[in-house]
Design a protein around this motif. Structure first.
Motif: not given
Length: 480
Positions: A433-447
């Motif tokens: 989950i940390r990896y997903a948040i740290e690598n999030a881009k603008t307008d991403d939807i993280i499921l």
């Protein structure tokens, strides 16, 4: 309560001695002075093996399905089958004073049950709810251990609902509960069907067993409400007699209620609810294609019960959604969205990702794993679905239970090997989950798929507290 009252209506082989019973259980750990212990044979433990010990410990009587030659025993043909009747008698058969609405299917049971409860309450009814996320009596919330509780807990909840003047009980009815006889003796005002796809084959072993378990609900229902778009929707009620059959659909006009002119928005779904008794605009504030079916099923159930058309549509428009079902997690000042969903089957994962694709402006990033000690054939299928539908995948751990988490991930990756979608493997779910948040881009939807409402994780070393909402908040605080 006298033993004869608890055994009322149950076929007993031979005779038994009348006695006073203070409690009923099939769990040897819960036996106390005056208990009636029902000896049930399970996959790993047979209650008959401790029957004498239970009597020595103070049990008033034991119910057995083979003659053990014990004093204070009651012999029946099938202890598992009669346990629910025993529990119902012990609590005074409270379900007979309630209108039961049972919902079965692979996906959508929880959201549909909450929607039905909200519709009925909006019409002035007092309603109980039994399901995966929680049990409710009116507004009071009680923890839920299983989708459908064991007969003792189930009858206890019914009694509490009756005492609280509930008129209806809306309940999820799982295939395991149906197969194990947990709802034996119950008569449902409505049996509702959402859909049927691969799930729980680790328990049922075959698709036929899974299907037949679901069908039991409809063998004990007055009205059938079923999904005409699902290939099993009409098959599951075939040959059965009902007071009324109500069908709902999106893809065919040959149904009692049809959703027309469907519009998908980030804020929810809108459609025309076209039925034999009216037409109206339905606004469901829960996004996703499956929300059309869930709200359509709920509306069909309510209309079958005689709730007014406009009251049904108004109640759906005011729905708050359900914890862990396409739940948007607050991420203040961030330009991406995090969604938690319980999807843990191939079909469930496909539904949620496909629905997010319809509203996504940027990437759909799917973080998921598969449960241990469960159907292994789902793993590569879920890997393939996630890879085919997502823009990026993070493969991690779910509830590995007694299995090696890395081995589970290897099974998942088999389904992803021929697909070009980039992915990252991070076995520890919190790190993932940390990896997903740290690598999030603008307008991403993280499921974050698989955990949903659960606030724990079952590891080979034991169960730990794990609430993804808390994990996200902690990571956000660390990152600033």
């Amino acid at each position: 309560m006298k033993l004869s009252e608890i055994l009322k209506g149950i076929e007993v082989i031979g005779t038994y001695d009348e006695t006073e019973v203070l409690d009923v259980t099939q769990d040897s750990r819960l036996v106390k002075e005056g208990s009636l212990f029902v000896c049930v044979k399970g996959a790993a433990f047979d209650g008959h093996s401790v029957a004498k010990e239970m009597l020595d410990n103070g049990a008033a009587c034991v119910v057995v399905e083979r003659d053990l030659g014990l004093p204070h025993q009651v012999l029946v043909k099938d202890t598992r089958q009669v346990f629910s009747f025993i529990c119902a008698n012990f609590y005074g058969n409270p379900a007979k004073k309630l209108k039961l609405i049972g919902i079965t299917g692979t996906n959508g049971k929880t959201t549909t049950s909450f929607l039905i409860k909200q519709i009925l309450e909006n019409s002035g009814k007092k309603v109980g709810l039994i399901g995966t996320v929680q049990n409710m009596i009116g507004d009071e919330i009680y923890p839920a251990k299983f989708t459908t509780p064991d007969p003792y807990e189930l009858q206890k909840l019914f009694k509490m609902m009756v005492d609280a003047n509930c008129e209806y009980c809306v309940m999820e009815v799982s295939s395991q509960a149906l197969a194990q006889g947990r709802v034996n003796g119950l008569r449902f005002a409505i049996g509702a069907f959402t859909n049927l796809t691969q799930d729980h084959l680790d328990y049922h072993k075959t698709w036929e067993n899974y299907f037949n378990a679901k069908r039991i609900l409809f063998e004990n229902s007055d009205i059938a409400v079923t999904n005409a778009d699902d290939e099993n929707g009409l098959e599951i009620i075939k040959g059965l007699d009902f007071e009324k059959v109500v069908t709902y659909a999106v893809n065919t006009n040959d149904a009692t209620y049809v959703a027309k002119n469907v519009t998908f928005k980030p804020s929810g779904v809108e459609y025309e609810l076209v039925g034999i008794d009216g037409i109206g605009r339905c606004n469901c504030p829960i996004p996703g294609r499956f929300s059309v079916y869930n709200s359509l099923c709920a509306a069909s159930c309510a209309l079958a019960l005689g709730i007014e058309y406009n009251d049904v549509l108004l109640a759906i428009s005011k729905s708050n959604g359900v914890k862990g079902r396409i739940e948007v997690v607050p991420t203040p000042d961030k330009d991406y969205t995090i969604i938690i969903d319980y999807a843990h089957s191939p079909d469930g994962l496909e539904n949620i990702i496909s629905s997010l694709r319809e509203i996504a402006k940027g990437r759909v990033v799917t973080l998921f794993g598969c449960g241990g000690d469960r159907d292994k054939t789902k793993r590569p299928k879920m890997g393939r679905i996630a890879a085919e539908l997502s823009d990026f995948c993070i493969v991690t751990s779910d509830n590995p239970r007694s299995e090696d988490p890395d081995s589970i991930i290897e099974d998942i990756l088999v389904g992803m090997k021929d697909i070009k979608t980039p992915y990252e493997v991070v076995c520890n779910r919190k790190d993932a989950i940390r990896y997903a948040i740290e690598n999030a881009k603008t307008d991403d939807i993280i499921l974050l798929a698989g955990k949903g409402h659960e606030t724990y994780q079952i590891l080979p070393t034991g169960t730990i507290h794990f609430d993804e909402r808390e994990v996200i908040a902690e990571i956000m605080a660390d990152l600033g």
